[in-house]
Design a protein around this motif. Structure first.
Motif, short mmCIF file in Angstrom:
data_model
loop_
_atom_site.label_atom_id
_atom_site.label_comp_id
_atom_site.label_asym_id
_atom_site.label_seq_id
_atom_site.Cartn_x
_atom_site.Cartn_y
_atom_site.Cartn_z
N UNK A 1 24.09 27.53 16.04
CA UNK A 1 25.52 27.80 15.94
C UNK A 1 25.94 28.82 16.98
N UNK A 2 25.15 29.89 17.12
CA UNK A 2 25.49 30.91 18.11
C UNK A 2 25.41 30.36 19.53
N UNK A 3 24.43 29.50 19.80
CA UNK A 3 24.25 28.98 21.15
C UNK A 3 25.29 27.93 21.52
N UNK A 4 25.56 26.97 20.63
CA UNK A 4 26.42 25.84 20.97
C UNK A 4 27.88 25.99 20.54
N UNK A 5 28.17 26.91 19.65
CA UNK A 5 29.55 27.18 19.20
C UNK A 5 30.28 25.92 18.73
N UNK A 6 29.72 25.18 17.77
CA UNK A 6 30.39 23.96 17.29
C UNK A 6 31.64 24.31 16.48
N UNK A 7 32.59 23.37 16.43
CA UNK A 7 33.78 23.58 15.59
C UNK A 7 33.52 23.09 14.17
#
Length: 183
Positions: A1-7
């Motif tokens: 989550x921190x790396x890819x920043x999904x919505x």
């Protein structure tokens, strides 16, 4: 989550739990309670195969400001799907003071949402029940709800163990797709 920043995180879940103990739970429930990203939990036996299968979404709410912000986020996702029926669902828990809504108050909310979102098919419902999870399960089944959406906050470990959230209880005792928004 921190790396890819999904919505949105989309996770699978096994749905109905063999254990009715809420002190232990699924990985999906733990992720829902620990992340700030909205989560869609899709049960193992989900009938949803595509977005075309979504006909009815129930948004569980106490009509607090954070719920309305989350509802705005949900509406933005649903704008391309104007035929999807959305029901704002409130549960008046018997023997609990506060948070009780009447049909008159819901009529006012209906007018507000009809003006704010004229392109959407938004409805409203109130259930009176001593057991909110039982009421949700009944409503999901009787009204053929495809997705149950709700707003929740992050909770610490103590709260998760001794006061399980509605999202965890629904996830562990239901086979409906759950969308949990952060508020």
């Amino acid at each position: 989550v921190e790396e890819y920043k999904p919505f949105l995180l989309v996770l699978g879940s096994k749905g109905e739990s063999n254990s009715k103990s809420y002190s232990l739970g699924s990985v999906t429930a733990d992720i829902i309670e620990m992340t700030n990203v909205p989560v869609m939990a899709v049960p193992e036996n989900s009938a949803l195969q595509s977005s075309a299968d979504v006909k009815h979404i129930a948004f569980l709410t106490n009509m607090q400001e954070k719920d309305l912000e989350s509802f705005d986020n949900l509406v933005n996702i649903l704008r391309p799907y104007p035929k999807v029926r959305i029901t704002l669902l409130h549960i008046n828990v018997k023997d609990r003071k506060g948070d009780k809504w009447t049909q008159t108050e819901l009529l006012g909310m209906k007018e507000y949402f009809s003006k704010k979102y004229p392109e959407l098919n938004v409805g409203y419902d109130v259930l009176d029940s001593a057991d909110p999870v039982e009421a949700i399960n009944y409503y999901v089944e009787s009204e053929e709800v495809n997705i149950l959406a709700l707003n929740t906050r992050r909770r610490n470990l103590f709260g998760r163990i001794f006061m399980p959230s509605i999202s965890r209880k629904v996830l562990l005792n239901n086979n409906v797709t759950l969308v949990v928004l952060r508020g």
